[in-house]
Write a protein that holds these residues in place. Structure first.
Motif, PDB file in Angstrom:
ATOM      1  N   LEU A 266      53.165  34.391  30.382  1.00  0.00           N
ATOM      2  CA  LEU A 266      52.955  33.963  29.339  1.00  0.00           C
ATOM      3  C   LEU A 266      51.210  33.984  29.219  1.00  0.00           C
ATOM      4  CD1 LEU A 266      54.776  30.633  28.451  1.00  0.00           C
ATOM      5  CD2 LEU A 266      55.219  32.930  27.437  1.00  0.00           C
TER       6      LEU A 266
ATOM      7  N   LEU B 106      56.887  32.087  33.204  1.00  0.00           N
ATOM      8  CA  LEU B 106      55.700  31.363  32.606  1.00  0.00           C
ATOM      9  C   LEU B 106      54.660  31.874  33.086  1.00  0.00           C
ATOM     10  CD1 LEU B 106      57.059  27.703  33.258  1.00  0.00           C
ATOM     11  CD2 LEU B 106      56.481  28.864  31.058  1.00  0.00           C
TER      12      LEU B 106
ATOM     13  N   LYS C 132      58.866  20.313  32.079  1.00  0.00           N
ATOM     14  CA  LYS C 132      58.808  21.431  32.992  1.00  0.00           C
ATOM     15  C   LYS C 132      60.262  21.219  33.962  1.00  0.00           C
ATOM     16  CE  LYS C 132      56.442  23.275  36.790  1.00  0.00           C
ATOM     17  NZ  LYS C 132      55.439  23.107  37.910  1.00  0.00           N
TER      18      LYS C 132
ATOM     19  N   MET D 140      62.008  25.450  31.633  1.00  0.00           N
ATOM     20  CA  MET D 140      61.579  24.394  30.990  1.00  0.00           C
ATOM     21  C   MET D 140      62.993  23.797  30.224  1.00  0.00           C
ATOM     22  SD  MET D 140      58.000  25.823  29.150  1.00  0.00           S
ATOM     23  CE  MET D 140      59.054  27.082  28.234  1.00  0.00           C
TER      24      MET D 140
ATOM     25  N   ALA E  30      53.522  27.554  25.769  1.00  0.00           N
ATOM     26  CA  ALA E  30      54.854  27.031  25.762  1.00  0.00           C
ATOM     27  C   ALA E  30      55.035  25.859  24.708  1.00  0.00           C
ATOM     28  CB  ALA E  30      55.023  26.446  27.216  1.00  0.00           C
TER      29      ALA E  30
ATOM     30  N   GLU F 135      50.327  26.106  29.203  1.00  0.00           N
ATOM     31  CA  GLU F 135      50.989  25.144  28.609  1.00  0.00           C
ATOM     32  C   GLU F 135      51.049  25.122  27.059  1.00  0.00           C
ATOM     33  OE1 GLU F 135      49.070  24.948  31.175  1.00  0.00           O
ATOM     34  OE2 GLU F 135      49.616  23.871  32.651  1.00  0.00           O
TER      35      GLU F 135
END
Length: 340
Positions: free
Chosen positions: A53, A50, A162, A132, A277, A274
């Motif tokens: 990202l 994450l 999450k 996730m 994602a 976020e």
């Protein structure tokens, strides 16, 4: 002795509340709980996939070929597995595994309920800690007529949480909600669309099919055309999703005989972890909505073999436009003569 958040496993030090999710923390826990103990921080500089990202804006999502599904031409529908790849260095950063009922997959797919668990990968590309969970309530109990019209009970959606979350799709707790995506009112009319929301249920983006005829997709057209979707907000463009056409004979056979697809996701540089994602989750929802139809390009009926030229999207309904094999060959010959 260090304490850890009971919800997400983040080290809390001596604080009464988790610095990540705000959950009340009781001191004295010697180790984080098993379910979410290995979740990496969500911040841009955090470790794990994450955190990556934040430093990449282009991703490739490849669905793995399931051999039993290919051999049976979709009669034995298997749970999907996806690889998420950082396209800037061609490095796999996540593995996504579907959890769903086998009977529902075979009888109700692709509109069945499911969970998708996202995992980080180790140096050898094998799955490691959970990151996730995507929740998609589907047909039978949660949404009996999903994908069959513009009514509220027919609108497809997903929620992204999450950590590793288990339970019944459509009834998961929302304490760890990261965001969601849902078909807009009236299902977007003649344009396949999704509205993407943050964890506070505010609209952050809209995903819409592009092209001269955005309502047409799938079928045999997937063999020769990319399928594009724009991602935009009120402030402007945020990126795009592209379902890629086959690039060689092998990938063409995979496209014809299975529902395994390859997507690219290109995002603007100013998006948060976020938001990125949520865009990945929205892409996977689009795959389930439009590109999970086994042998979508051809099939058999009482009249013999038919070719499905393309599908037409109309207020949440998907209408195939097909013709008999002989008619399709005749159409190709006419097109070739016209091009000459």
């Amino acid at each position: 002795m260090s304490s850890f958040c009971p919800s997400c496993g983040t080290p809390a030090g001596g604080a009464q509340f988790c610095p990540s999710c705000g959950t009340a923390v009781q001191g004295g826990a010697a180790a984080p709980p098993m379910a979410q103990a290995m979740d990496p921080p969500m911040g841009g500089g955090g470790g794990g996939a994450l955190g990556m990202l934040a430093h990449s804006n282009t991703f490739t999502i490849q669905q793995k070929v399931q051999m039993m599904e290919a051999v049976t031409m979709g009669c034995v529908e298997q749970a999907n597995v996806y690889d998420i790849i950082d396209a800037t260095n061609n490095r796999k950063i996540m593995v996504v595994e579907e959890v769903s009922d086998a009977t529902a997959r075979c009888c109700c797919g692709p509109t069945h309920s499911l969970l998708l668990h996202f995992y980080a990968v180790d140096s050898e590309g094998n799955k490691a800690q959970p990151l996730m969970t995507l929740e998609r309530p589907g047909c039978i109990r949660e949404k009996p007529c999903v994908g069959e019209g513009p009514m509220e009970c027919c609108l497809d959606e997903m929620k992204l949480h999450k950590g590793f979350v288990e339970g019944i799709p459509g009834a998961l707790p929302t304490q760890m909600l990261m965001g969601s995506a849902k078909m807009p009112p009236m299902a977007g009319g003649f344009t396949p669309s999704l509205e993407v929301f943050d964890k506070g249920h505010g609209v952050i983006a809209k995903v819409e099919a592009t092209g001269q005829f955005p309502c047409l997709f799938g079928g045999f057209s997937e063999m020769c055309c990319d399928q594009g979707y724009s991602i935009s907000s009120q402030s402007g463009r945020m990126g795009q999703i592209v379902k890629r056409k086959p690039k060689d004979f092998e990938s063409a056979m995979v496209e014809l005989l299975t529902d395994a697809d390859t997507f690219t996701l290109e995002l603007e540089q100013n998006l948060s972890v976020e938001q990125k994602a949520n865009m990945i989750g929205s892409l996977l929802l689009l795959d389930k909505m439009f590109f999970e139809r086994d042998t979508d390009a051809f099939g058999c009926d009482a009249n013999g073999i038919f070719i499905n030229c393309f599908n037409c999207y109309c207020f949440g309904c998907i209408c195939p436009f097909s013709c008999e094999c002989g008619e399709f060959i005749g159409l190709l010959v006419c097109l070739a003569e016209f091009v000459k």
